[in-house]
Design a protein around this motif. Structure first.
Motif, PDB file in Angstrom:
ATOM      1  N   ALA A 130       0.684  -1.288   0.249  1.00 23.54           N
ATOM      2  CA  ALA A 130      -0.072   0.496  -0.124  1.00 23.54           C
ATOM      3  C   ALA A 130       0.938   1.311  -0.030  1.00 23.54           C
ATOM      4  O   ALA A 130       1.880   1.747   0.873  1.00 23.54           O
ATOM      5  CB  ALA A 130      -1.213   0.032   1.374  1.00 23.54           C
ATOM      6  N   SER A 131       0.184   2.057  -0.484  1.00 23.72           N
ATOM      7  CA  SER A 131       1.461   3.529  -0.969  1.00 23.72           C
ATOM      8  C   SER A 131      -0.200   4.513   0.296  1.00 23.72           C
ATOM      9  O   SER A 131      -0.216   4.966   0.814  1.00 23.72           O
ATOM     10  CB  SER A 131       1.324   4.165  -1.816  1.00 23.72           C
ATOM     11  OG  SER A 131       1.408   5.543  -1.740  1.00 23.72           O
ATOM     12  N   TYR A 132       1.368   4.730   1.278  1.00 21.97           N
ATOM     13  CA  TYR A 132       1.114   6.037   2.504  1.00 21.97           C
ATOM     14  C   TYR A 132       1.146   7.327   2.086  1.00 21.97           C
ATOM     15  O   TYR A 132       1.425   8.002   2.953  1.00 21.97           O
ATOM     16  CB  TYR A 132       1.618   5.166   3.288  1.00 21.97           C
ATOM     17  CG  TYR A 132       1.174   3.658   3.895  1.00 21.97           C
ATOM     18  CD1 TYR A 132       0.256   3.425   5.055  1.00 21.97           C
ATOM     19  CD2 TYR A 132       2.118   3.601   3.719  1.00 21.97           C
ATOM     20  CE1 TYR A 132      -0.298   2.522   5.230  1.00 21.97           C
ATOM     21  CE2 TYR A 132       2.372   1.515   4.611  1.00 21.97           C
ATOM     22  CZ  TYR A 132       0.571   1.320   4.594  1.00 21.97           C
ATOM     23  OH  TYR A 132       0.358  -0.402   5.376  1.00 21.97           O
TER      24      TYR A 132
ATOM     25  N   LYS B  43      -0.302   9.818   0.787  1.00 17.23           N
ATOM     26  CA  LYS B  43      -1.031  10.729   1.422  1.00 17.23           C
ATOM     27  C   LYS B  43      -2.368  10.372   2.674  1.00 17.23           C
ATOM     28  O   LYS B  43      -2.633  10.958   3.236  1.00 17.23           O
ATOM     29  CB  LYS B  43      -2.110  10.504  -0.231  1.00 17.23           C
ATOM     30  CG  LYS B  43      -1.874  11.522  -1.125  1.00 17.23           C
ATOM     31  CD  LYS B  43      -2.468  11.441  -2.399  1.00 17.23           C
ATOM     32  CE  LYS B  43      -1.378  12.224  -3.622  1.00 17.23           C
ATOM     33  NZ  LYS B  43      -2.773  12.708  -4.737  1.00 17.23           N
ATOM     34  N   ASP B  44      -1.147   9.479   3.381  1.00 16.13           N
ATOM     35  CA  ASP B  44      -2.322   8.994   4.049  1.00 16.13           C
ATOM     36  C   ASP B  44      -2.405  10.114   5.519  1.00 16.13           C
ATOM     37  O   ASP B  44      -0.929  10.339   6.009  1.00 16.13           O
ATOM     38  CB  ASP B  44      -1.768   7.470   4.893  1.00 16.13           C
ATOM     39  CG  ASP B  44      -2.682   6.427   6.176  1.00 16.13           C
ATOM     40  OD1 ASP B  44      -3.140   7.775   7.313  1.00 16.13           O
ATOM     41  OD2 ASP B  44      -2.822   5.848   6.144  1.00 16.13           O
ATOM     42  N   PRO B  45      -3.168  10.135   5.975  1.00 12.70           N
ATOM     43  CA  PRO B  45      -2.428  12.093   6.678  1.00 12.70           C
ATOM     44  C   PRO B  45      -1.868  11.155   8.956  1.00 12.70           C
ATOM     45  O   PRO B  45      -0.780  11.669   8.833  1.00 12.70           O
ATOM     46  CB  PRO B  45      -4.152  11.772   7.818  1.00 12.70           C
ATOM     47  CG  PRO B  45      -5.345  11.608   6.593  1.00 12.70           C
ATOM     48  CD  PRO B  45      -4.636  10.521   5.527  1.00 12.70           C
ATOM     49  N   ARG B  46      -1.561  10.461   8.610  1.00 12.84           N
ATOM     50  CA  ARG B  46      -1.726   9.236   9.603  1.00 12.84           C
ATOM     51  C   ARG B  46       0.151   9.234  10.000  1.00 12.84           C
ATOM     52  O   ARG B  46       1.033   9.882  10.276  1.00 12.84           O
ATOM     53  CB  ARG B  46      -1.625   8.591  10.265  1.00 12.84           C
ATOM     54  CG  ARG B  46      -3.326   7.922  10.712  1.00 12.84           C
ATOM     55  CD  ARG B  46      -3.870   6.261  10.634  1.00 12.84           C
ATOM     56  NE  ARG B  46      -3.773   6.056   9.393  1.00 12.84           N
ATOM     57  CZ  ARG B  46      -3.430   4.503   9.188  1.00 12.84           C
ATOM     58  NH1 ARG B  46      -4.072   3.775  10.070  1.00 12.84           N
ATOM     59  NH2 ARG B  46      -3.645   3.666   7.661  1.00 12.84           N
ATOM     60  N   CYS B  47       0.461   8.957   8.501  1.00 13.05           N
ATOM     61  CA  CYS B  47       2.594   9.078   8.078  1.00 13.05           C
ATOM     62  C   CYS B  47       2.426  10.143   7.630  1.00 13.05           C
ATOM     63  O   CYS B  47       3.823  10.614   8.306  1.00 13.05           O
ATOM     64  CB  CYS B  47       1.905   8.121   6.427  1.00 13.05           C
ATOM     65  SG  CYS B  47       3.725   7.895   6.251  1.00 13.05           S
TER      66      CYS B  47
ATOM     67  N   GLY C 130      -1.300   2.112  12.990  1.00 12.21           N
ATOM     68  CA  GLY C 130      -1.625   2.275  11.956  1.00 12.21           C
ATOM     69  C   GLY C 130      -0.969   1.077  11.280  1.00 12.21           C
ATOM     70  O   GLY C 130      -0.841   0.565   9.800  1.00 12.21           O
TER      71      GLY C 130
ATOM     72  N   LEU D 201       3.546   1.473   7.928  1.00  4.11           N
ATOM     73  CA  LEU D 201       2.991   2.979   8.262  1.00  4.11           C
ATOM     74  C   LEU D 201       3.674   3.186   8.460  1.00  4.11           C
ATOM     75  O   LEU D 201       4.881   4.857   8.097  1.00  4.11           O
ATOM     76  CB  LEU D 201       1.555   3.200   9.166  1.00  4.11           C
ATOM     77  CG  LEU D 201       1.268   4.602   8.747  1.00  4.11           C
ATOM     78  CD1 LEU D 201      -0.699   5.017   8.189  1.00  4.11           C
ATOM     79  CD2 LEU D 201       1.338   5.110   9.989  1.00  4.11           C
TER      80      LEU D 201
ATOM     81  N   ARG E  16      10.094   8.061   4.645  1.00  8.64           N
ATOM     82  CA  ARG E  16       9.884   9.606   4.439  1.00  8.64           C
ATOM     83  C   ARG E  16      10.740  10.844   5.213  1.00  8.64           C
ATOM     84  O   ARG E  16      11.291  11.613   4.590  1.00  8.64           O
ATOM     85  CB  ARG E  16       8.375  10.190   4.898  1.00  8.64           C
ATOM     86  CG  ARG E  16       8.030  10.734   3.883  1.00  8.64           C
ATOM     87  CD  ARG E  16       6.074  10.798   4.233  1.00  8.64           C
ATOM     88  NE  ARG E  16       6.097  12.839   3.727  1.00  8.64           N
ATOM     89  CZ  ARG E  16       4.094  12.081   3.223  1.00  8.64           C
ATOM     90  NH1 ARG E  16       3.821  11.677   3.290  1.00  8.64           N
ATOM     91  NH2 ARG E  16       4.384  13.309   2.329  1.00  8.64           N
TER      92      ARG E  16
END
Length: 144
Positions: free
Chosen positions: A2-4, A6-10, A49, A53, A60
């Motif tokens: 999965a791509s994280y 744009k995940d706000p938690r990431c 997460g 994540l 990142r």
């Protein structure tokens, strides 16, 4: 996987991790030689997460510092969930002695801890226990 991206938690976790990773570099080493590891209860890692994540947020944050990295993430170890990141860039000559001395000191501290009396050991600066505590505090302080 999965791509994280744009995940706000990431994104929030990444913002919390940047200063922690920066501080994980040896003082006077120009930002080289950093590594960071957290050991979380499996349930805690899931609540945050999941290991993937958390690893994505670490990668990142490390990229923002210019690190080239290797990460690991294991779920269900005897320590719970272990997640770690290490800067693998070639250390420039002017910082090599500082990075080597810091690595030597970490190894010496680990050996001293392994040879000490059983029981709770005090949390030491740069130890996994200290990194885990500061990670929890930083992530808890980020908006959900």
């Amino acid at each position: 996987m999965a791509s994280y991206a744009k995940d706000p938690r990431c994104i929030a976790m990444t913002e919390a991790l940047v200063p922690l990773l920066r501080r994980a570099c040896p003082e006077g080493a120009g930002g080289y030689g950093g590594s960071y590891q957290v050991n979380l209860d499996d349930e805690e890692a899931v609540r945050l997460g999941g290991a993937e994540l958390i690893r994505a947020a670490m990668r990142r944050a490390a990229r923002q510092l210019g690190w080239r990295v290797e990460t690991i993430g294991w779920i269900g170890t005897r320590f719970g969930t272990m997640i770690a990141i290490q800067d693998t860039r070639q250390v420039p000559t002017q910082y090599r002695s500082v990075v080597d001395a810091a690595l030597h000191e970490r190894m010496r501290a680990a050996m001293a801890k392994a040879q000490s009396e059983p029981g709770e050991a005090p949390v030491q600066r740069g130890s996994v226990g200290q990194m885990t505590q500061e990670f929890r505090a930083a992530v808890d302080a980020t908006p959900a």
